[in-house]
Motif scaffolding. Structure first.
Motif, mmCIF file in Angstrom:
data_model
loop_
_atom_site.group_PDB
_atom_site.id
_atom_site.type_symbol
_atom_site.label_atom_id
_atom_site.label_comp_id
_atom_site.label_asym_id
_atom_site.label_seq_id
_atom_site.Cartn_x
_atom_site.Cartn_y
_atom_site.Cartn_z
ATOM 1 N N VAL A 145 0.773 -1.060 -0.130
ATOM 2 C CA VAL A 145 0.101 0.202 -0.013
ATOM 3 C C VAL A 145 0.832 1.340 -0.069
ATOM 4 C CG1 VAL A 145 -2.024 -1.084 0.990
ATOM 5 C CG2 VAL A 145 -0.215 0.106 2.719
ATOM 6 N N PRO A 153 2.672 7.504 -1.245
ATOM 7 C CA PRO A 153 1.495 7.213 -1.030
ATOM 8 C C PRO A 153 1.052 7.345 0.915
ATOM 9 C CG PRO A 153 1.957 5.077 -2.041
ATOM 10 C CD PRO A 153 3.153 6.127 -2.039
ATOM 11 N N ASN A 183 0.719 19.357 2.727
ATOM 12 C CA ASN A 183 0.431 18.297 1.928
ATOM 13 C C ASN A 183 1.541 18.235 0.799
ATOM 14 O OD1 ASN A 183 -0.147 16.471 -0.211
ATOM 15 N ND2 ASN A 183 -2.396 16.799 -0.339
ATOM 16 N N ASP A 220 -8.610 12.334 19.337
ATOM 17 C CA ASP A 220 -10.024 12.041 19.720
ATOM 18 C C ASP A 220 -10.090 12.667 21.209
ATOM 19 O OD1 ASP A 220 -11.066 10.930 17.252
ATOM 20 O OD2 ASP A 220 -10.237 9.030 17.795
ATOM 21 N N SER A 275 -12.755 7.367 14.472
ATOM 22 C CA SER A 275 -12.254 8.546 14.920
ATOM 23 C C SER A 275 -13.417 9.833 14.934
ATOM 24 C CB SER A 275 -11.196 8.949 14.228
ATOM 25 O OG SER A 275 -9.977 8.790 15.284
ATOM 26 N N GLU A 309 -14.811 13.289 13.756
ATOM 27 C CA GLU A 309 -14.350 14.187 12.438
ATOM 28 C C GLU A 309 -13.519 15.295 12.953
ATOM 29 O OE1 GLU A 309 -17.174 15.737 9.646
ATOM 30 O OE2 GLU A 309 -18.033 13.880 9.586
ATOM 31 N N HIS A 310 -12.216 15.330 12.604
ATOM 32 C CA HIS A 310 -11.549 16.682 13.275
ATOM 33 C C HIS A 310 -10.419 16.865 12.226
ATOM 34 C CE1 HIS A 310 -8.477 13.451 14.245
ATOM 35 N NE2 HIS A 310 -9.192 12.914 14.959
ATOM 36 N N TYR A 311 -9.816 17.960 12.567
ATOM 37 C CA TYR A 311 -8.651 18.388 11.718
ATOM 38 C C TYR A 311 -7.402 17.457 11.778
ATOM 39 C CZ TYR A 311 -4.994 21.254 10.036
ATOM 40 O OH TYR A 311 -3.923 22.070 9.481
ATOM 41 N N ASP A 312 -7.409 16.793 10.594
ATOM 42 C CA ASP A 312 -6.048 15.837 10.564
ATOM 43 C C ASP A 312 -5.530 16.232 9.446
ATOM 44 O OD1 ASP A 312 -4.280 13.991 10.655
ATOM 45 O OD2 ASP A 312 -5.683 12.188 11.264
ATOM 46 N N PRO A 313 -4.322 17.046 9.269
ATOM 47 C CA PRO A 313 -3.846 17.388 8.125
ATOM 48 C C PRO A 313 -2.905 16.271 7.372
ATOM 49 C CG PRO A 313 -2.632 18.453 10.225
ATOM 50 C CD PRO A 313 -4.041 17.646 10.479
ATOM 51 N N ILE A 314 -2.615 15.268 8.220
ATOM 52 C CA ILE A 314 -1.754 14.218 7.793
ATOM 53 C C ILE A 314 -2.607 13.188 6.815
ATOM 54 C CG2 ILE A 314 -0.607 12.087 8.100
ATOM 55 C CD1 ILE A 314 0.701 13.469 10.574
ATOM 56 N N GLN A 324 -5.090 14.091 4.996
ATOM 57 C CA GLN A 324 -5.266 14.738 3.996
ATOM 58 C C GLN A 324 -4.224 14.203 2.779
ATOM 59 O OE1 GLN A 324 -5.686 18.998 4.440
ATOM 60 N NE2 GLN A 324 -7.409 18.800 5.681
ATOM 61 N N ALA A 325 -2.941 14.245 3.146
ATOM 62 C CA ALA A 325 -1.948 13.879 2.333
ATOM 63 C C ALA A 325 -1.858 12.495 2.168
ATOM 64 C CB ALA A 325 -0.532 14.506 2.813
ATOM 65 N N VAL A 326 -2.250 11.411 2.921
ATOM 66 C CA VAL A 326 -2.051 10.033 2.685
ATOM 67 C C VAL A 326 -2.938 9.393 1.590
ATOM 68 C CG1 VAL A 326 -2.104 7.885 3.904
ATOM 69 C CG2 VAL A 326 -1.130 9.740 5.272
ATOM 70 N N HIS A 327 -2.322 8.802 0.703
ATOM 71 C CA HIS A 327 -3.279 8.083 -0.345
ATOM 72 C C HIS A 327 -2.810 6.720 -0.575
ATOM 73 C CE1 HIS A 327 -0.299 10.572 -2.054
ATOM 74 N NE2 HIS A 327 0.209 9.593 -3.078
ATOM 75 N N LEU A 328 -2.853 5.701 0.419
ATOM 76 C CA LEU A 328 -2.544 4.398 0.285
ATOM 77 C C LEU A 328 -3.222 3.658 -0.699
ATOM 78 C CD1 LEU A 328 -2.389 3.387 4.022
ATOM 79 C CD2 LEU A 328 -0.649 4.273 2.788
ATOM 80 N N ARG A 329 -2.114 3.022 -1.438
ATOM 81 C CA ARG A 329 -3.011 2.207 -2.521
ATOM 82 C C ARG A 329 -3.849 1.095 -1.868
ATOM 83 N NH1 ARG A 329 0.783 -2.014 -5.686
ATOM 84 N NH2 ARG A 329 -0.785 -2.880 -7.084
#
Ligand code: FMN
Ligand code: SF4
Ligand code: SF4
Ligand code: SF4
Ligand code: SF4
Ligand code: SF4
Lengths: 734, 534
Positions: A34, A122, A135, A630, B18, B20-25, B27-32
């Motif tokens: 992944v 990724p 980002n 959380d 979790s 819903e909260h501000y989680d900038p990481i 936004q950048a993660v796009h695992l296959r």
């Protein structure tokens, strides 16, 4: 614009990496698959192991860092391609020069070539390394598309200071040190230069309205530095009314006063304040707010964010340190910066001193001598600005060079500009009548970073000086630490590293060459823990962010804190008057349980089963999986645990529960419900839990003990009590 | 709680993500996305029945979560083994009266085989060798520590590619040493003592140089034997309760370790385990999993022989070599062998067991068995296996190896070798029986000797539970049961794995049965001859 030399598709090098999968112990967990940026990894569903196509592999070793069973071996040459060379501007005549020394990428060809080195990982480790989590692959992809506006937009999600950060961040310890190429031992993508390229070639967009979540909220921000700027920006973008109090007559904080123009031009450091003013943020300059005035301020505002920095300069307590002519760095830098702008020289700064000494900035040897205590980044700034004002500068630091917290490029630049930097040297006393005239220097030795240096030769050198500037760092204002005793939070990396971070591979390399041998993983996790803490208030409706929270750190960290605190304000604070439900959608209930045989879990999972889904959002999680975010986002916490002990002796809440509780510094005054399930007798466990919570600034509203075997019978009654509390506490819903 | 509610719990657990909260990481993660094709099909044959989860019982669950569990399992064995070491050096020189030798060779060695056949790696969970070394490696008896002692190196790939074959080699070497000095005979107690010290030392060295249980996984002399024979066992080991949860699991605490448990020391992921081969039953994953998604499962006997989809070439070869070894141990008691060995001794000057005939017999038996399997396969199997390629059995060794170039050979060798496991296991057990039945009672005077009551005059000293003819009868009965189990397993294996690749299905089935029968009968006949020779 399309890019042709993308390393993903263009592996036409002759030598492909040598890849080996230990198929004996590959468990087929697909953690590597992944995350591989080039999709070189495929799953063989029959053997349930992976295979790697070495013709697609670029040797980034992301997979080896990520595999829990060390089942992959990659041997590869450096396929990362050459990193762009950035130029350093050396002014011909240093005197009164204000031009920026570090230059960015100057043309599109270089920008595209550099952008094409990025693998668009990724699970990008660079993003974890960046303190505000820009980002990075996102904005680099936008550069590759030639779309700088999109790049700006991506940046604006996480930063209000891309132009500042790209210039002043120590990228080697942050994003670039954590880039997958850096972790693989190669040269990382020049992330900072690409970020700067975006801001230099397109306009940072004005602050846009995002939502009206904060409508009706009045928030006071104390301190107009990077933390204040980002908090103000987030709040105003979500409809809140923001007032910034600043003790100086201009905004900027350390960004303006402590970073000289040749590193951060004035138009860059001022840009964000113009945007904030345009967005309607009110400023009150020349207003210093004492910590004692906070409660007064609370009457006028719904929430207060303190972004006051670490203001108390550290002093060297040696004989003679109370002589005149010994000043602290921030005071010096602020004056010096103005002088430079007005094209005056060092003699104009402290006329009485220089009149007396008779030294004039004419020939090199007769120039006034400024001794700077410390050799960190601030000290470099002091020394370099002194050179520009026509003085000689000597920096002394008692640490060894290898352990000193200074950017290596900054050190090189300073030396190039004629600054004399001496490590392993300290001052043992200052000599003079009224004014300091000389300093006695001693030599020191430091063998390991964790141990303080020791003096090996007393008074070895006698240095004639005209002015001494102390640039040894700062600490928090005493008033602040007396009021909020948990401050400053120390940035720490826990022994047991978060497995989501571990999975990204950022912690896999203990010593990263590009990061001067440091562990970027540890640094990043420590920064992240501090950032998360900025989201929790230190007292009712009071947040502390930036240097004031963690002691002297960086612009980017302060900015990240500010944003997190603002998000938290928007999420948890309602206007004192008017519609209590405005903006707020649901009440967040965090249920945490610790279980051994399942009783506690059964209660925890069934406790809130008939709460209205429209009004409440519930997260039920085992204690081993609690996400700090959380905790920050919750409005109320329910904690359930089991009783451990020897029935008569040593009866306590289960160890993992206590361990977790004790790892949290503060719950930011959140309400809490605790329960335990027990076998025989819970004894004082509930009281102990209440005490632990109270010490961590949480209010326990309800305590309940339930007999393990009879959980089901007791559940309805407990449910009713909990329901009552919810009705009462979150009455706005009813 | 009722079962219905139980179900709700796992649902709730899975949804507990979790707020819903501000989680900038994020936004950048796009695992296959993961490849989950055929995942349920892939594991359905090996997944134990859901209702056979013993950890469902709350008491069992609490015990398994307890960090002291493995320590308490290891402790008694640890004590016994130190006693063995000390008594071997300081105790009586009479091996039949020395507690160290008697317990090791008359009781322990037999019990290990019984545990293997019934449970699997039960011994591994209480093993004092690995246990002791692991205490040092982890710097603790039971706590979850973060900083380990030692270098934590990875086992080099050129060695690791041989999988369990390394363990077979070290078993062959150890057995040779043991036969050479007649340690298990038993010979002098100090020899047993030195052997134990030797193993502990090797274990400690490996645990301190390499990560996790590299020693157990690759080097331990017993590991391949326990692993392969253990496949008969009815304990499936620690397995995932819900594979979908594992597939979506972001932390993999069972592999990486968490606050509650170490990452799997045996390189096994509960999410993909399809046999009990490499689960050391240490319960670490059970403790570590934050989703409570690991259970301890039972399975019908022989499941791990019959059901695995991925048959490992190293295990198949291990079975053949181990078969060679046990036959060697039977053959060496015959007169024919004695004259051969004497002749070799005269020629080479090395006394029994001469390494040439030792290796010779083992390899020849393994080769003949392997050759029979291949002959049957090539005679009655499909000539063209191209269509079979898709489900081609994958090796433990990498693609480049010799064996993987001959997928056709593997298509027959792997399933039939797996089918042999019960008969081989039975023969190992049978071979230990005489020592147990004839001498185990000498443990009584050996223990009595500590209190001044045991001596060679004790009637138990020589008292056997069973006489020789009865023992042979029991041995043959054990082999018989093993052979039947093998035939039954072979039939099942055949239906799934061999039928699709056979040209003449009946002939291949009969030949595979014949090979098993030949092994069973051969071993039984050898027991007759052995005792006749005595
Ligand atoms: C190791 C252990 C020690 C325990 N000690 C006590 C005790 O001292 N007093 C008590 O009241 N219950 C004790 N219990 C009982 C548990 O607290 C009780 O069964 C509880 O409901 C278990 O919750 P769980 O099912 O969520 O794990 C103990 C249980 C275990 C496993
Ligand atoms: S080294 Fe990088 S590109 Fe190669 S397989 Fe591993 S993750 Fe993929
Ligand atoms: S991460 Fe390691 S164990 Fe998991 S699939 Fe990849 S190589 Fe196999
Ligand atoms: S900058 Fe480096 S770590 Fe980040 S996405 Fe690009 S290659 Fe990966
Ligand atoms: S066993 Fe638990 S920790 Fe391991 S993969 Fe499955 S859910 Fe995750
Ligand atoms: S951690 Fe789990 S899978 Fe691994 S050996 Fe221990 S019990 Fe077996």
């Amino acid at each position: 614009m399309t890019i042709t030399n993308d390393p993903k598709t263009n592996s036409n090098t002759q030598s492909f990496p040598n890849v080996t999968v230990f198929s004996d112990r590959c468990a087929g967990c697909e953690e590597c698959l992944v995350r591989c940026p080039t999709q070189a990894i495929e799953m063989d569903n029959f053997s349930w192991t992976i295979t790697i196509n070495n013709e697609l592999c670029v040797g980034c070793m992301q997979c080896t860092r990520t595999c829990p069973f060390s089942a992959i071996k990659i041997e590869s040459e450096d396929l990362s391609k050459t990193r762009v060379q950035l130029s350093i501007h050396h002014p011909k005549d240093l005197l009164l020069d204000r031009s920026e020394t570090r230059r960015g990428i100057t043309n599109w060809t270089d920008a595209l070539a550099e952008a094409s080195r990025c693998l668009n990982c990724p699970d990008p480790t660079c993003v974890r390394g960046c303190p505000t989590h820009n980002n990075i692959p996102g904005f680099i992809a936008a550069i590759r598309d030639g779309n700088l506006d999109q790049a700006q937009e991506i940046l604006s999600n996480t930063t209000v200071l891309p132009d500042v950060c790209s210039r002043v961040c120590d990228q080697a310890l942050q994003c670039e040190g954590s880039c997958t190429w850096s972790l693989a031992g190669h040269e990382p993508v020049a992330i900072g230069a690409l970020e700067r390229f975006i801001t230099e070639n397109s306009n940072v967009a004005p602050i846009a309205t995002k939502s009206d979540k904060g409508k009706g909220l009045e928030v006071a921000i104390i301190g107009a530095g990077p933390a204040g700027a980002s908090a103000a920006s987030e709040l105003v973008a979500n409809g809140a009314t923001v007032t910034v109090f600043e003790k100086n007559s201009e905004p900027g904080g350390l960004m303006r006063t402590a970073i000289p123009e040749f590193t951060l031009p004035q138009n860059v450091s001022q840009r964000v304040w113009e945007n904030l003013k345009a967005a309607g943020v009110k400023f009150e300059f020349g207003k210093e707010i004492q910590t004692a005035q906070i409660s007064e301020l609370k009457n006028k505002f719904d929430a207060i964010i303190m972004a006051v920095g670490a203001q108390a300069p550290l002093k060297l307590p040696v004989p003679g340190s109370d002589l005149e002519g010994i000043v602290d760095a921030v005071a010096f830098l602020e004056k010096a910066d103005n002088l430079l702008r007005e094209k005056k020289t060092i003699e104009d700064l402290y006329p009485e001193i220089f009149k007396r000494s008779g030294n004039q900035s004419k020939s090199e040897s007769s120039k006034p001598m400024i001794l700077v205590l410390g050799a960190g980044n601030t000290a470099m700034d002091v020394a370099r600005i002194s050179r520009r004002l026509g003085a000689n500068a000597t920096c002394v630091d008692w640490m060894s060079q290898q352990f000193a917290p200074v950017r290596p490029d900054e050190l090189v630049e300073a030396r190039d500009e004629g600054v004399d930097i001496r490590f392993n040297t300290t001052v043992s006393s200052f000599v003079g009548e009224k004014y300091v005239t000389s300093a006695k220097l001693s030599l020191t030795r430091q063998e390991v970073a964790t141990k303080l240096p020791t003096v090996i030769k007393e008074n070895a050198i006698d240095l004639k000086v005209d002015l001494v500037v102390m640039a040894m760092g700062f600490r928090l204002d005493k008033q602040l630490t007396d009021t909020f005793t948990m401050l400053p939070y120390r940035k720490k990396t826990p022994d047991m590293i978060d497995r989501v971070w571990q999975a990204s591979g950022i912690t896999a390399v203990p010593s990263v060459e590009w990061a001067r041998g440091q562990s970027v993983g540890k640094l990043s996790i420590a920064r992240e823990n501090a950032r998360l803490k900025a989201g929790l208030p230190v007292a009712d409706n009071v947040w502390v962010v930036g240097d004031a929270l963690i002691g002297p750190s960086t612009v980017v960290e302060a900015m990240a804190h500010g944003k997190h605190a603002a998000v938290s304000v928007l999420e948890h604070v309602r206007p004192r008057e008017g519609d209590k439900t405005s903006g707020k959608t649901k009440t967040n209930v965090l249920v945490i349980y610790d279980t051994r045989s399942g009783n506690t879990r059964d209660v925890a999972t069934n406790l809130l089963s008939d709460l209205s889904q429209d009004l409440y959002s519930t997260v039920v999680t085992p204690i081993t999986k609690v996400n700090y975010n959380d905790v920050v986002a919750s409005d109320i916490i329910v904690l359930g645990t089991w009783i451990e002990g020897m029935v008569l002796a040593n009866v306590k809440p289960a160890k993992p529960t206590l361990r977790w509780l004790r790892s949290i510094d503060t719950f930011g005054n959140k309400p809490v419900i605790v329960f335990v399930t027990y076998g025989v007798n819970p004894k004082g466990s509930l009281d102990l839990l209440e005490k632990e919570f109270a010490q961590r600034h949480a209010k326990v509203l309800l305590k309940k003990a339930i007999k393990g075997g009879k959980a089901q019978a007791q559940l309805p009654e407990f449910k009713k009590q909990v329901k009552q509390i919810f009705n009462q506490y979150f009455e706005k819903h009813n | 709680m009722t079962i219905a509610e139980d179900k709700k719990i796992t649902e709730a657990d899975r949804n507990a993500d979790s707020f819903e909260h501000y989680d900038p990481i994020k936004q950048a993660v796009h695992l296959r996305p993961k490849n989950k094709d055929n995942i349920h099909e892939r594991f359905e044959s090996t997944d134990p029945p859901k209702k056979w989860e013993v950890s469902k019982n709350k008491r069992v669950a609490a015990i398994l979560k307890d960090r002291r569990l493995q320590f308490l399992l290891i402790l008694p064995n640890q004590i016994v083994f130190w006693v063995v070491i000390v008594l071997g050096i300081a105790g009586t020189a009479d091996p039949m009266l020395n507690f160290g030798t008697t317990i090791t060779w008359f009781l322990w060695f037999c019990l290990v085989f019984v545990m293997m056949a019934v449970i699997g790696r039960a011994w591994c969970s209480m093993c004092p060798f690995g246990g002791f070394a692991e205490w040092l490696q982890r710097r603790t008896f039971w706590q979850r520590t973060q900083k380990t002692l030692g270098l934590g190196k990875k086992f080099p790939e050129p060695l690791a590619r041989w999988g369990f074959l390394l363990s077979v080699v070290s078993f062959l070497i150890l057995t040779w040493i043991e036969e050479f000095f007649n340690i298990a005979g038993p010979g002098s107690p100090w020899e047993t003592s030195y052997m134990v010290i030797g193993i502990v030392t090797a274990a400690v060295a490996f645990f301190l140089v390499f990560e996790r249980r590299t020693f157990c996984r690759y080097i331990c002399p017993l590991s391949a034997l326990i692993g392969s024979v253990g496949a008969m066992g009815s304990v499936a080991g620690f397995r995932t309760k819900d594979r979908d949860v594992c597939m979506d699991c972001k932390t993999k605490d069972c592999m990486r370790g968490s606050e509650e448990g170490f990452g799997c020391p045996w390189y096994t992921w509960p999410g993909s385990a399809d046999s009990n081969l490499s689960c050391g039953l240490c319960s670490e994953c059970y403790k570590a999993c934050p989703s409570d998604n690991v259970g301890l499962f039972l399975q019908p006997p022989l499941t791990s022989v019959i059901a695995p989809k991925r048959r490992r070439a190293d295990i198949a070869l291990s079975v053949l070599l181990l078969w060679g070894l046990v036959i060697y141990q039977q053959v060496n008691a015959t007169n024919v062998f004695a004259s051969l060995d004497n002749w070799l001794t005269n020629k080479t000057g090395i006394h029994y067991p001469n390494p040439i005939d030792y290796v010779g017999v083992i390899v020849i038996v393994a080769l003949i068995t392997g050759a029979l399997i291949l002959a049957a396969g090539f005679a009655f199997g499909k000539k063209n296996l191209d269509s079979y390629k898709e489900s081609q059995p994958v090796l433990a060794t990498p693609q480049k190896s010799l064996l993987s170039k001959h997928p056709k050979a593997l298509a027959f060798l792997l399933p039939i070798s797996y089918g042999l496991i019960p008969v081989v296991g039975a023969d190992y057990l049978a071979r230990q029986l005489p020592k147990f039945f004839q001498h185990v009672l000498s443990l009584i005077p050996a223990v009595g000797a500590w209190f001044g009551h045991g001596s060679a005059k004790s009637s138990f000293y020589t008292k056997a539970i069973l006489g020789v003819p009865q023992i042979v009868a029991v041995q043959i009965a054990v082999i018989g049961i093993g052979t039947l189990a093998s035939l039954w397993a072979m039939n099942k294996i055949f239906n799934r794995d061999l039928k699709p690749v056979s040209r003449s299905s009946a002939a291949l089935r009969i030949s595979s049965f014949a090979i098993i029968l030949a092994c069973g009968v051969g071993a039984s006949v050898l027991y007759f001859i052995m005792h006749a020779a005595n």
